[in-house]
Design a protein around this motif. Structure first.
Motif, short mmCIF file in Angstrom:
data_model
loop_
_atom_site.label_atom_id
_atom_site.label_comp_id
_atom_site.label_asym_id
_atom_site.label_seq_id
_atom_site.Cartn_x
_atom_site.Cartn_y
_atom_site.Cartn_z
N GLY A 24 0.81 -1.28 -0.09
CA GLY A 24 0.01 -0.01 -0.07
C GLY A 24 0.69 1.34 0.11
N THR A 25 2.13 1.07 -0.22
CA THR A 25 2.90 2.39 -0.22
C THR A 25 3.88 2.29 -1.14
OG1 THR A 25 4.68 1.31 1.15
CG2 THR A 25 3.09 2.27 2.31
N ALA A 46 5.57 6.56 1.42
CA ALA A 46 4.30 7.42 0.94
C ALA A 46 3.16 6.40 0.82
CB ALA A 46 4.69 8.45 -0.09
N ASP A 47 2.07 6.75 1.24
CA ASP A 47 0.73 6.15 0.90
C ASP A 47 0.56 6.12 -0.58
OD1 ASP A 47 -2.19 6.23 0.23
OD2 ASP A 47 -1.91 5.02 1.99
N ARG A 48 0.41 4.94 -1.16
CA ARG A 48 0.27 4.90 -2.55
C ARG A 48 -0.86 5.74 -3.07
NH1 ARG A 48 2.06 1.37 -6.08
NH2 ARG A 48 2.73 -0.34 -4.43
N TRP A 49 -1.87 5.72 -2.48
CA TRP A 49 -3.05 6.60 -2.96
C TRP A 49 -2.60 8.13 -2.83
CZ3 TRP A 49 -6.12 4.38 -5.94
CH2 TRP A 49 -6.48 3.00 -5.65
N LEU A 50 -1.93 8.72 -2.06
CA LEU A 50 -1.52 10.10 -1.76
C LEU A 50 -0.50 10.23 -2.85
CD1 LEU A 50 -1.11 10.52 2.11
CD2 LEU A 50 -3.21 11.21 0.55
N TRP A 51 0.54 9.40 -3.29
CA TRP A 51 1.64 9.65 -4.17
C TRP A 51 0.73 9.66 -5.39
CZ3 TRP A 51 6.06 11.21 -5.19
CH2 TRP A 51 6.63 10.91 -6.26
#
Length: 79
Positions: A24-25, A46-51
């Motif tokens: 997830g990162t 970093a969180d994958r969704w934020l990236w």
């Protein structure tokens, strides 16, 4: 791979694999050369969704570059 500089081992290679990254990162790795011929690096998970949000990417890149001490450092994204 290491090489002796003034009797001290200096890392010349810094590698990553997907196994190094938590689920997830993504991990951002900034590197820069040091005066003694080695490398200095900094990691930022970093969180994958934020990236994935392009509006947030510059902030992540600035942070990992600041940690390595070079505003123009190369950054590798490990997924």
């Amino acid at each position: 791979m290491t090489e002796a500089v003034e009797g001290r081992p200096v890392t010349l290679v810094h590698r990553h694999t997907p196994v190094d990254v938590a689920p997830g990162t993504v991990t951002l790795c900034a590197t820069r050369a040091t005066l003694d011929g080695g490398l200095r690096w900094a990691h930022l998970p970093a969180d994958r969704w934020l990236w994935a949000d392009e509006d947030l990417r510059d902030g992540f890149l600035e942070q990992v570059r600041r940690e390595v001490g070079d505003d123009s450092a190369a950054v590798e994204v490990i997924e």
